[in-house]
Design a protein around this motif. Structure first.
Motif, PDB file in Angstrom:
ATOM      1  N   GLN A   1     -26.955  73.413 -55.875  1.00  0.00           N
ATOM      2  CA  GLN A   1     -27.733  73.973 -57.240  1.00  0.00           C
ATOM      3  C   GLN A   1     -26.843  74.500 -58.001  1.00  0.00           C
TER       4      GLN A   1
ATOM      5  N   VAL B   1     -23.529  75.910 -56.050  1.00  0.00           N
ATOM      6  CA  VAL B   1     -23.728  76.343 -54.799  1.00  0.00           C
ATOM      7  C   VAL B   1     -24.223  75.392 -53.804  1.00  0.00           C
ATOM      8  N   ARG B   2     -23.663  75.338 -52.649  1.00  0.00           N
ATOM      9  CA  ARG B   2     -24.347  74.433 -51.766  1.00  0.00           C
ATOM     10  C   ARG B   2     -25.502  75.401 -51.112  1.00  0.00           C
ATOM     11  N   THR B   3     -26.672  74.834 -51.328  1.00  0.00           N
ATOM     12  CA  THR B   3     -28.005  75.668 -50.570  1.00  0.00           C
ATOM     13  C   THR B   3     -28.558  75.224 -49.390  1.00  0.00           C
ATOM     14  N   LYS B   4     -29.322  74.156 -49.565  1.00  0.00           N
ATOM     15  CA  LYS B   4     -30.090  73.867 -48.480  1.00  0.00           C
ATOM     16  C   LYS B   4     -29.719  72.840 -47.499  1.00  0.00           C
TER      17      LYS B   4
ATOM     18  N   ARG C   1     -29.462  83.605 -53.212  1.00  0.00           N
ATOM     19  CA  ARG C   1     -29.117  83.489 -54.655  1.00  0.00           C
ATOM     20  C   ARG C   1     -30.383  83.327 -55.629  1.00  0.00           C
ATOM     21  N   ASN C   2     -30.106  83.786 -56.825  1.00  0.00           N
ATOM     22  CA  ASN C   2     -31.286  83.451 -57.774  1.00  0.00           C
ATOM     23  C   ASN C   2     -32.686  84.403 -57.418  1.00  0.00           C
TER      24      ASN C   2
ATOM     25  N   THR D   1     -16.795  71.487 -49.467  1.00  0.00           N
ATOM     26  CA  THR D   1     -16.718  70.522 -48.196  1.00  0.00           C
ATOM     27  C   THR D   1     -18.039  70.742 -47.712  1.00  0.00           C
ATOM     28  N   VAL D   2     -18.900  69.849 -47.658  1.00  0.00           N
ATOM     29  CA  VAL D   2     -20.306  69.889 -47.189  1.00  0.00           C
ATOM     30  C   VAL D   2     -20.335  69.414 -45.885  1.00  0.00           C
ATOM     31  N   SER D   3     -19.572  68.571 -45.563  1.00  0.00           N
ATOM     32  CA  SER D   3     -19.532  68.064 -44.055  1.00  0.00           C
ATOM     33  C   SER D   3     -17.938  67.321 -43.668  1.00  0.00           C
ATOM     34  N   THR D   4     -17.906  67.593 -42.309  1.00  0.00           N
ATOM     35  CA  THR D   4     -16.710  67.199 -41.756  1.00  0.00           C
ATOM     36  C   THR D   4     -16.677  65.662 -42.029  1.00  0.00           C
TER      37      THR D   4
ATOM     38  N   LEU E   1     -26.271  77.497 -60.151  1.00  0.00           N
ATOM     39  CA  LEU E   1     -26.790  78.933 -60.334  1.00  0.00           C
ATOM     40  C   LEU E   1     -26.300  79.977 -60.941  1.00  0.00           C
ATOM     41  N   PRO E   2     -26.841  80.780 -61.799  1.00  0.00           N
ATOM     42  CA  PRO E   2     -26.032  81.926 -62.288  1.00  0.00           C
ATOM     43  C   PRO E   2     -25.229  82.739 -61.371  1.00  0.00           C
ATOM     44  N   VAL E   3     -24.084  82.815 -61.808  1.00  0.00           N
ATOM     45  CA  VAL E   3     -23.153  83.978 -60.935  1.00  0.00           C
ATOM     46  C   VAL E   3     -23.796  85.252 -60.937  1.00  0.00           C
TER      47      VAL E   3
ATOM     48  N   CYS F   1     -17.780  74.902 -43.604  1.00  0.00           N
ATOM     49  CA  CYS F   1     -16.813  74.147 -43.133  1.00  0.00           C
ATOM     50  C   CYS F   1     -15.358  74.869 -43.092  1.00  0.00           C
TER      51      CYS F   1
ATOM     52  N   ARG G   1     -22.718  78.533 -61.575  1.00  0.00           N
ATOM     53  CA  ARG G   1     -21.745  77.626 -60.545  1.00  0.00           C
ATOM     54  C   ARG G   1     -22.352  76.980 -59.489  1.00  0.00           C
TER      55      ARG G   1
ATOM     56  N   THR H   1     -33.081  80.823 -53.726  1.00  0.00           N
ATOM     57  CA  THR H   1     -32.748  79.808 -52.929  1.00  0.00           C
ATOM     58  C   THR H   1     -31.624  80.325 -51.891  1.00  0.00           C
ATOM     59  N   TYR H   2     -31.378  79.882 -50.818  1.00  0.00           N
ATOM     60  CA  TYR H   2     -30.470  80.371 -49.950  1.00  0.00           C
ATOM     61  C   TYR H   2     -29.673  79.210 -49.178  1.00  0.00           C
ATOM     62  N   SER H   3     -28.560  79.462 -48.942  1.00  0.00           N
ATOM     63  CA  SER H   3     -27.902  78.571 -48.053  1.00  0.00           C
ATOM     64  C   SER H   3     -27.562  79.116 -46.436  1.00  0.00           C
TER      65      SER H   3
ATOM     66  N   GLU I   1     -20.552  89.097 -57.653  1.00  0.00           N
ATOM     67  CA  GLU I   1     -21.753  88.246 -58.116  1.00  0.00           C
ATOM     68  C   GLU I   1     -22.938  88.656 -57.646  1.00  0.00           C
ATOM     69  N   ASP I   2     -24.018  88.113 -58.207  1.00  0.00           N
ATOM     70  CA  ASP I   2     -25.508  88.425 -57.475  1.00  0.00           C
ATOM     71  C   ASP I   2     -25.785  87.408 -56.272  1.00  0.00           C
TER      72      ASP I   2
END
Lengths: 831, 402
Positions: B236, B250-253, A231-232, B205-208, B238-240, A281, B248, A240-242, A215-216
């Motif tokens: 968000q 994607v958890r970002t910020k 990503r993006n 799973t964003v949080s416990t 976002l394109p794979v 997690c 897909r 954006t980034y995580s 993937e990108d």
């Protein structure tokens, strides 16, 4: 056998494995590592060093498999060349000369005939650029590769700072707080930067970058332990980034699994973290890897990954994050305080290993034999934390006793411990016998055993010298405490001092009757029975740095080196100075098996070696400019059998081998042999068959065969099995010969059936068969020899053969068949 | 312009105007008997609220009062959602029923009941084309066809979890136009389901701890999730592969602006808005959506009230504090020393709590005032106005209603 050429300095271990990420071969059987100037090939299953590929003149900075041929390897070096190797045979195929320092190498699959390297920018210091190098297709072995085109400017110098994206569509470079992405097709360059402000302990500086394989997505590691997933990034604004955050300190390296579902990260915590599905997690840990992780690499099938550590250890880890095995040569410790000590039992080199551990390093196999935990405290990685470390080690003559001194790093009030370990035969390891807290009030400077075989166990004495101006004698006493588990323990017997000077060195004479202790400028000689001061020697100005007694015929001499640049030899009988020489001796090392003493001097940035006998002031051997690095330690290792050395000059190397440790912790030795001879024949040949990847078919076939063999054993037909084995070459030949060179089936059929027939009939007449076997074995031997010669011929005329003999058998096959037929007839005649 | 309505736990409703720098335009004071679980705009600018009292209340935004209440008829109301045109309201009740109300001029009118299942309906979401409603409950959610009123899909969410024995509360749900149901549950997961197949597409799973609220942007390419740890997360679409069609979530910020549970989130085109138990409203602008740098690009935290809750009697050195159901009158302390700005001076007399005045009735105090001489105190609720005279004789204080 021995060439009369000059002695060569040979690196034999401890080279930093940290030049580049390790690379797994396509079938995961071999691991390739850049190690100093060499590329090492390890077997993944046996941890052995299979091959050492040398040829670069400087540090190897990058190794990558050839994306178009997985049996080939590209390597780049600071000497400005890219080499293409056949790592199965260890042959350099091609050398491309680029002409400037190469700091990293990348071979993305998308690039047709070019590779990417990082070079310093001309005219500017500390700026680097990523260039693509077109590898010209020439006939010769040495080619020029001067077609460079700059891809990115201002990149980082480390290979971890650049990564190529999915199918080589883009390249990412990180430096400081900036990330740049260059898209090759669109010729688009995007720059992103993070804030430089360090808030709440955050530090956005990039430390490494990797790209998702399918993937990108870009993963970057940061100085504060964060991992960002970008990503993006083709949008200048809507990128954006995580963030993933577990590490408390810098993320040293990252690696994606082959499908990209898992991300591995490692840092100074010595913990490998596995992140699933880019979720913060779900993560798994593999802790206690021993030392900080420097590089992580994945195998192409995703079954294994390996981590390179800062102490030159390689750890191979399964895909389910289980420790699989570790390849460890000479472990690099922060500071070798113990010196090079030889374990009399295993002839292994003993020195500081992991923090608080003693490593036993086998010189023959370039492997760590074992690591003994001396300090026995959890090592915590934290800057500024004061930990106890091992500073002195001594073995008794037979290796039954080991004395260690550990001290905490505090300078003013060191916490000292003297430990005595007894070698336990049953467990084959050292067991702690006595622990003495604060044996001296200040740092211990030296320690030695007296151990005489003739005098029995009572003669065992340990002497320690300390900066608290005394030397102490420790002896074994019977343990009176009935609850004690051991019969003996150690206690102090005598304390000696001399004019309140600090004691710096101690040494026993060969027969154990005299003890020499140096107190700053003075050497004192003591009777070891009565502990009377016999005489003193002095050679002012300058403190004594090293002392040692002469051996064998020269046992009446005492040698001392001062830090004022003098080497002195005193005669113990006349109590007078025999001779002295002006030499800044750093290392003074006597050979335990001969009279020779090696002295290494350090003068004007080069180390020189002098070998002399104490009875004559003229050195036997001098080698100036031994190596560029400073030599800190040296040791004579006794050879298993005396080497045949023709040259008079190198006679001192007959019984022992001299090893040096430099300040970069590289182990070197002197060798009289040329480079080719040093390579063991076993490592020269890797079976090609072995390297073929296991196909499901072969697995099935192998299983079937094994089953058959098992059945035979169960039925109790050893003879049949033997015969089958004998017959199997014919079958194997049949199966392995390409179809287009095989003779007609009718011709082969009889041979095949014949080969089967023998075994059956032989069973009925065992006695006869034995005779036949003898004969046939002889015949085999003969034919084998013939085979070798003929095979060579065949190799040369292989191409012609293929063209001509479509329905003829190859010669070796003929041989094989003839052999079978021979046994066939002999059996009939015997019958 | 765009407005944001928020309800507080005491039943107060506040309206913010985005066009006017997020100014707190209107405040409707709370009521003892009224709790607001859910708010929605319908039919243009009409604001409806529903709560555990079981009533649906329309708010009169010009008179700043609750206008009419209609009994939902299904016990406490946990959730309410308006359809895309704003003509219908759906409510989810304690008894497991989902009821549709028609929004008519001057009020609302009960239209019909949808399929009733056991288990309180904690969250509701309309499909953008108004054909289906997703309703989240404990351990499962279901999708209801609006025209037939039947449940067309029921999906258990507590599968594949080790702690399956404890119940999994679906706290928030959203039905996207492409047929995806997004659920946020008490295991801290945000899950994407294909409701027609009943299959789980993605799980984050964003949080416990629990994920309590979620909101989807209008373009359906971004989701904001609030959790019980005070963190909010953006997901968000976002394109794979860059330029590719496959996308897909994607958890970002992650954002951590709250100290407690984030009970409510909203997604405006340019910002993420969240509010929670720490009584703060946070507006986090999305940098990439804002064209020019300016006042809009700054993070806002509404920690201070926009209205005056403290009034001061300058001459008498008194302060009047307004609480939701009582007033407190304090005398300031005094000092004899002088100093520069910013210095802390020692007090010779401590501040003194003079009197506490409790309001009568279930309504909350809207505003209050003390006269400069400190002898008059007044407050008003939505329906009444009270004036008191303060008698100050020595240490004793007495109040007299005028």
């Amino acid at each position: 056998m021995v060439s009369p050429g000059a002695l060569r300095v040979v690196r034999c271990g401890g080279s930093a494995l940290r030049g580049a990420r390790a690379v797994f071969s396509a079938d995961c059987k071999y691991l390739l590592c850049a190690s100093g100037d060499f590329v090492k090939v390890y077997s993944v299953s046996t941890e052995e060093t299979l091959r050492l590929m040398g040829g670069h003149a400087d540090l190897v900075t990058g190794i990558q498999l050839n994306p178009h041929n997985h049996m080939q390897l590209y390597s780049s070096s600071l000497d400005g060349t890219i080499k293409l190797w056949d790592f199965m045979d260890g042959i350099p195929i091609k050398t491309f000369t680029v002409g400037c320092e190469l700091l990293a190498l990348y071979t993305p699959a998308g690039a047709e005939d070019s590779v990417f390297v990082v070079i310093p920018k001309k005219g500017e210091r500390d700026t680097f650029q990523l260039v693509s190098v077109k590898l010209t297709k020439g006939a010769g072995q040495d080619l020029e590769a001067k077609e460079l085109s700059v891809v990115l400017d201002g990149v980082g110098a480390s290979m971890k700072h650049i990564a190529f994206g999915r199918e080589g569509a883009y390249v990412v470079s990180v430096k400081d707080v900036n990330l740049q992405v260059y898209f090759f097709k669109r010729k688009l360059l995007n720059r992103f930067s993070l804030s430089t402000v360090k808030t709440k302990g955050g530090d956005n500086h990039f430390s490494c970058v990797v790209c998702h394989p399918t993937e990108d997505c870009i993963a970057t590691g940061h100085a504060d332990g964060k991992i960002r997933l970008w990503r993006n990034f083709h949008h200048k604004k809507e990128y954006t980034y995580s963030t993933l955050h577990w590490h408390h300190d810098i993320v040293m390296d990252l690696a994606f699994s082959m499908e990209g579902t898992r991300l591995l990260s490692g840092g100074v915590e010595s913990v490998l973290v596995q992140w699933h599905n880019e979720s913060s997690c779900q993560k798994d840990f593999l802790p206690r890897l021993g030392s900080p992780i420097e590089y992580i690499s994945m195998s192409s099938d995703g079954a294994l990954c390996c981590t390179l550590h800062t102490d030159n250890r390689i750890t191979i880890i399964n895909s389910n994050l289980r420790f699989s095995r570790s390849i460890q040569g000479l472990i690099k410790s922060r500071d070798v305080k113990t010196g090079l000590v030889v374990d009399p039992r295993t002839k292994a080199l003993v020195l500081n290993g992991e923090p608080g551990h003693l490593q036993f390093y086998s010189l023959q196999s370039d492997q760590q034999l074992f690591s003994l935990d001396i300090v026995q405290r959890q090592y915590i990685h934290q800057a500024g934390l004061q930990q106890s470390d091992l500073v002195k080690v001594a073995f008794s003559a037979q290796g039954t006793w080991l004395a260690t001194v550990e001290e905490s790093e505090e300078v003013t009030d060191p916490e000292l411990q003297l430990k005595l370990w007894f070698y336990h035969e049953e467990t084959q390891s050292f067991q702690l016998n006595t622990r003495i807290n604060t044996p001296h009030d200040n740092h211990i400077t030296d320690m030695c055993f007296r151990d005489m075989d003739e005098l029995g166990g009572d003669s065992l004495i340990l002497v320690t010298t300390g900066r608290d101006c005394v030397f102490k004698v420790w002896v074994m006493v019977e343990d009176t405490d009935p609850e004690a588990q051991q019969s003996v323990s150690w206690s102090c017997d005598f304390v000696g001092s001399y004019h309140n000077y600090q004691a710096t060195n101690c040494c026993f004479s060969e027969d154990g009757s005299l003890l020499a202790v140096s107190f700053e400028e003075t050497v004192t000689v003591w009777d070891s029975l009565t502990w009377d001061l016999k005489c003193t020697f002095c050679h002012p100005p300058g403190n004594i740095r090293n002392i040692c007694f002469g051996r064998l015929t020269c046992s009446k001499y005492l040698i001392g080196a001062t830090d004022y640049g003098f080497l002195c030899c005193w005669n113990l009988l006349t109590c007078a100075l025999e001779w002295s020489a002006h030499l800044n001796v750093v290392v003074l090392q006597p050979d335990p098996l001969s009279e020779h003493i090696a002295a290494v001097s350090w003068l004007s940035k080069e180390s020189s070696l002098f070998v002399f006998k104490p009875n004559e002031p003229r050195p036997i051997y001098i080698q100036r400019n031994l190596c560029k690095e400073k030599i800190l330690l040296a040791a004579f290792i006794p050879r298993d059998q005396p080497e045949m050395i023709s040259s008079e000059k190198y006679l001192w190397l007959r019984k022992s081998q001299l090893f040096f440790l430099t300040d970069t912790q590289e182990l070197m030795t002197l060798s009289t042999k040329s480079l080719e001879e040093r390579l063991t024949p076993s490592s020269k040949q890797l079976a090609v068959e072995e390297s073929l990847p296991v196909t499901p078919f072969s697995v099935l076939l192998g299983k079937h065969r094994r089953q058959q063999a098992q059945e035979d054993i169960d039925l109790g037909k050893p003879v049949v099995r033997k015969k089958q084995e004998q017959a199997s070459p014919a079958v194997r030949e049949l199966l392995h010969t390409p179809a287009h060179v095989l003779p007609s089936a009718s011709f082969l059929c009889t041979i095949f059936i014949n080969s089967l027939l023998i075994s059956k009939e032989n069973k009925s007449a065992e006695e006869v068969a034995d005779e036949v076997e003898m004969e046939s074995e002889k015949a085999e031997d003969d034919s084998d020899e013939e085979d070798v010669t003929e095979m060579e011929q065949e190799d040369t005329s292989h191409m012609e053969l293929l063209g001509e003999t479509t329905c003829k058998l190859s010669k070796s096959q003929e041989k094989e068949l003839r052999k079978i037929r021979k046994t066939d007839y002999s059996w009939i005649s015997a019958f | 312009g765009a407005r944001l309505a928020l309800a507080r736990t005491d039943g107060a409703v506040e309206v913010y105007n985005f066009a006017a720098n997020y100014f707190q335009e209107k405040v409707i004071p709370g009521h003892e008997a009224r709790s607001v679980e859910s708010l929605c705009w319908a039919a243009g600018d009409r604001l409806f609220g529903a709560g555990l009292g079981g009533d649906i209340t329309e708010y009169d935004l010009s008179r700043l009062s609750a206008a009419r209440g209609v009994d939902g008829g299904g016990g406490p109301i946990w959730s309410m959602a308006a359809n895309s045109t704003g003509t219908q309201l759906a409510i989810g009740c304690e008894d497991g029923s989902v009821k549709i109300f028609q929004v008519v001029p001057g009020g609302i009118q009960f239209e019909r009941n949808l399929d009733r299942r056991k288990g309180r309906v904690l969250c509701l979401s309309w499909h953008p084309s108004d054909t289906h409603i997703a309703a989240g409950s404990i351990d499962f959610f279901r999708v209801i066809d609006v025209t037939s009123g039947q449940t067309v899909q029921r999906i258990m969410v507590n599968h594949h979890v080790e702690k399956a024995k404890c119940e999994c509360v679906v706290w928030a749900i959203a039905l996207l136009s492409r047929g995806t149901v997004v659920s946020a549950d008490s295991f801290g997961r945000v899950q994407f389901w294909d409701w027609e197949q009943g299959t789980l597409a993605e799980s984050h799973t964003v949080s416990t701890s629990a994920a309590l609220s979620l909101a989807v942007s209008e373009k359906e390419d971004s989701i904001v999730v609030g959790t019980s740890t005070g963190a909010t997360y953006q997901l968000q679409l976002l394109p794979v592969k860059l330029g590719g069609l496959e996308k897909r979530w994607v958890r970002t910020k992650p954002f951590q602006y709250h100290s407690h549970d984030v009970r409510a989130v909203a997604h405006s085109p340019t910002a993420l808005i969240s509010g929670g138990l720490d009584a703060q409203l946070v507006i986090r602008p999305l940098m990439e959506k804002i064209q020019k740098k300016g006042y809009d690009a700054a993070l806002r935290k509404f920690t201070f009230p926009h209205r005056r809750l403290v009034s001061c009697a300058r001459k008498a050195r008194l302060l009047l504090f307004q609480f939701s159901q009582h007033l407190e009158l304090w005398r300031l302390g005094s000092t004899e020393e002088t100093g520069k700005d910013g210095e802390v001076l020692p007090l010779c007399r401590m501040p003194e709590h003079l009197v506490q005045l409790k309001s009568k009735g279930p309504e909350h105090i809207y505003c209050s005032c003390v006269s400069p001489c400190g002898t008059w105190v007044s407050y008003s609720t939505a329906s009444r106005f009270q004036l008191y005279r303060v008698h100050c004789d020595g240490d004793g204080i007495s109040l007299r209603k005028v």
